[in-house]
Design an enzyme around this catalytic site. Structure first.
Site, PDB file in Angstrom:
ATOM      1  N   ALA A 138       0.968  -1.392  -0.024  1.00  0.00           N
ATOM      2  CA  ALA A 138      -0.124   0.008  -0.395  1.00  0.00           C
ATOM      3  C   ALA A 138       0.908   0.698   0.128  1.00  0.00           C
ATOM      4  O   ALA A 138       1.541   1.386   1.318  1.00  0.00           O
ATOM      5  CB  ALA A 138      -0.999  -0.226   1.258  1.00  0.00           C
ATOM      6  N   SER A 140      -0.063   5.000  -2.009  1.00  0.00           N
ATOM      7  CA  SER A 140      -1.043   5.858  -2.266  1.00  0.00           C
ATOM      8  C   SER A 140      -2.522   5.935  -1.761  1.00  0.00           C
ATOM      9  O   SER A 140      -2.745   6.397  -0.719  1.00  0.00           O
ATOM     10  CB  SER A 140      -1.052   6.197  -3.651  1.00  0.00           C
ATOM     11  N   PHE A 164       9.871   2.068   3.173  1.00  0.00           N
ATOM     12  CA  PHE A 164      10.152   3.547   2.738  1.00  0.00           C
ATOM     13  C   PHE A 164       9.763   4.337   3.908  1.00  0.00           C
ATOM     14  O   PHE A 164       9.407   5.516   3.768  1.00  0.00           O
ATOM     15  CB  PHE A 164       9.317   4.190   1.525  1.00  0.00           C
ATOM     16  N   GLN A 348      18.631  21.989 -18.778  1.00  0.00           N
ATOM     17  CA  GLN A 348      18.810  22.238 -20.122  1.00  0.00           C
ATOM     18  C   GLN A 348      19.263  23.405 -20.481  1.00  0.00           C
ATOM     19  O   GLN A 348      20.725  23.480 -21.105  1.00  0.00           O
ATOM     20  CB  GLN A 348      17.627  22.972 -20.421  1.00  0.00           C
ATOM     21  N   HIS A 350      21.556  24.891 -18.747  1.00  0.00           N
ATOM     22  CA  HIS A 350      23.631  24.550 -18.476  1.00  0.00           C
ATOM     23  C   HIS A 350      23.791  24.111 -19.722  1.00  0.00           C
ATOM     24  O   HIS A 350      26.045  23.810 -19.373  1.00  0.00           O
ATOM     25  CB  HIS A 350      23.641  24.368 -17.215  1.00  0.00           C
ATOM     26  N   GLY A 351      23.535  22.777 -19.660  1.00  0.00           N
ATOM     27  CA  GLY A 351      24.057  22.081 -20.853  1.00  0.00           C
ATOM     28  C   GLY A 351      24.767  20.821 -19.815  1.00  0.00           C
ATOM     29  O   GLY A 351      24.221  20.693 -18.697  1.00  0.00           O
ATOM     30  N   GLU A 375       3.825  13.099   0.441  1.00  0.00           N
ATOM     31  CA  GLU A 375       2.625  13.774   0.805  1.00  0.00           C
ATOM     32  C   GLU A 375       1.402  13.833  -0.167  1.00  0.00           C
ATOM     33  O   GLU A 375       0.610  14.558  -0.141  1.00  0.00           O
ATOM     34  CB  GLU A 375       2.927  15.410   1.071  1.00  0.00           C
ATOM     35  N   THR A 377       1.238  11.962  -4.334  1.00  0.00           N
ATOM     36  CA  THR A 377       1.467  11.684  -4.997  1.00  0.00           C
ATOM     37  C   THR A 377       0.962  13.053  -6.436  1.00  0.00           C
ATOM     38  O   THR A 377      -0.879  13.109  -6.027  1.00  0.00           O
ATOM     39  CB  THR A 377       1.039  10.205  -6.434  1.00  0.00           C
ATOM     40  N   SER A 378       1.308  13.118  -7.389  1.00  0.00           N
ATOM     41  CA  SER A 378       0.060  14.631  -8.162  1.00  0.00           C
ATOM     42  C   SER A 378      -1.036  13.749  -9.313  1.00  0.00           C
ATOM     43  O   SER A 378      -1.824  14.900  -8.895  1.00  0.00           O
ATOM     44  CB  SER A 378       1.312  14.614  -9.739  1.00  0.00           C
TER      45      SER A 378
END
Length: 392
Positions: A138, A140, A164, A348, A350-351, A375, A377-378
């Site tokens: 379990a 999310s 986790f 990007q 900075h390369g 906290e 997920t999206s």
């Protein structure tokens, strides 16, 4: 680029943020300079020092009451401090504020005995804790629990496995969320109960160690016949079966703190990108003069400014007592996704320079990726928002 225009800040907030930023520059930046260039995480003893020092100065756990060792700040001020920590670019700054090892919102509901034993040392930075909620089956769906707590006379017997768990190796106390047998045939998963358990409690062991992308270790906790008194239930007798409600009560604050840190990190990444674009020359001109580079940086600026104001507005609703879960979900979703894009775009610009191990953007690229996961997920945030819109 100014962090926040003075017009959107309340009286005293600018001075508070200035004082915190001064502390970072004066004390934390020199300490961070001594860390190995490729070190992702500072040593545990250094993190503990930063925590205690910040508590002495009144920043750490600043929104807790003064009688408990806090500073009694409004939540808006705490959000501004987390933003300042992220914006500083100092790797020690996040540890100066209560995060995954600090006072838990669950303990806001603790009994007087729990407050005295656990909360006061946490607020003062003298102890650390971890939250053991996630289980192997379990993520999310956090409350689909198999770790159980069964009443046995005046004690509870806890068995199960958590995974986790951040900060487990440094914690003094673990907040363990379990499924509780409520009787009447309800079954072991009918209610969730949180327990405050000292890390040296017999039967509680740290198991497998996982190495995160940003170097932050996560751990497995096993609970094999762990016996705790009835007083270990967070909230006392009324806390039995109430952990879900307690967790929901804390989510708005937790998500807004993550949003604030993300906004700060995004602003820091943008600053690095702008500075590099002003200095770096290619094909006979500074790269900031090229439209594609401007697109990266201007798009980031617009997104960061909008995300900052959204998070600040949601924090004020918390202080007013009118917050709603979808507001924090909106802020967390917007800020975390913005931070990922901000770091990606700056890298990007900075390369290869930004991609090399040891560059701040290389670390941030790995660090911000977890912000769209922790906290909630999206995808979880979108579900909350959709339901608030009457779509689910």
């Amino acid at each position: 680029m100014n962090s926040f225009p003075s017009a959107v800040l309340e009286d005293g907030h600018r001075e508070l943020v200035d004082a915190f930023e001064s502390f970072i520059r004066r004390e934390l930046v020199p300490l961070a300079a001594e860390l190995p260039e490729t070190a992702d995480q500072p040593p545990a003893e250094l993190r503990a020092y930063v925590r205690k020092r910040s508590a002495v100065l009144g920043f750490y756990a600043g929104d807790y009451p003064e009688e408990l060792g806090g500073s009694g700040m409004p939540f808006t001020a705490v959000v501004l401090l987390h933003h300042a920590a992220g914006r500083s670019g100092c790797p020690l700054a996040p540890y100066a504020l209560a995060g995954s090892d600090g006072p838990s919102p669950l303990l806001r509901h603790g009994t007087p005995e729990q407050v005295e034993r656990y909360l006061v040392p946490l607020v003062r930075g003298e102890a650390a804790r971890c939250l053991a909620l996630t289980e192997p089956q379990a993520g999310s769906d956090a409350f689909r629990l198999t770790t159980t707590a069964v009443r046995d006379g005046e004690e509870w017997v806890i068995n199960g496995r958590k995974t986790f768990v951040s900060n487990a190796d440094r914690a003094d106390v673990a907040l363990v969320v379990t499924a509780t047998d409520l009787g009447d045939g309800a079954g072991p998963t009918a209610g969730a109960t949180a327990f405050a358990i000292p890390m040296d409690q017999p039967g509680l062991r740290i198991g497998q160690r996982y190495e995160g992308m940003s170097g932050e270790p996560l751990f497995e906790l096993t609970l094999d016949g762990v016996r705790v008194p009835a007083g270990a239930v967070v909230g006392g007798a009324e806390g039995v079966g109430a952990a879900t409600a307690l967790a929901m009560d804390s989510l708005s604050r937790g998500r807004l703190v993550v949003a604030a840190m993300c906004n700060g990190v995004a602003e820091y990444a943008l600053r690095l990108g702008v500075e590099y674009a002003r200095e770096r020359e290619a094909f006979g001109a500074r790269i900031g003069s090229y439209q594609h580079v401007q697109e990266h940086l201007v798009s980031t600026r617009a997104e960061v400014e909008a995300s900052k104001l959204l998070t600040l507005a949601c924090a004020r609703l918390v202080d007013e007592g009118t917050e709603a879960p979808e507001n924090a979900a909106l802020a967390k979703l917007t800020a975390s996704e913005t931070a990922v894009r901000a770091v990606d775009r700056s890298l990007q610009v900075h390369g290869a320079t930004g991609w090399v191990r040891g560059h701040p953007l290389e670390f941030l690229y790995r660090y911000v990726r977890m912000m769209t996961i922790i906290e909630g997920t999206s995808e979880v945030q979108k579900v909350i928002i959709a339901r608030a819109m009457g779509l689910g």
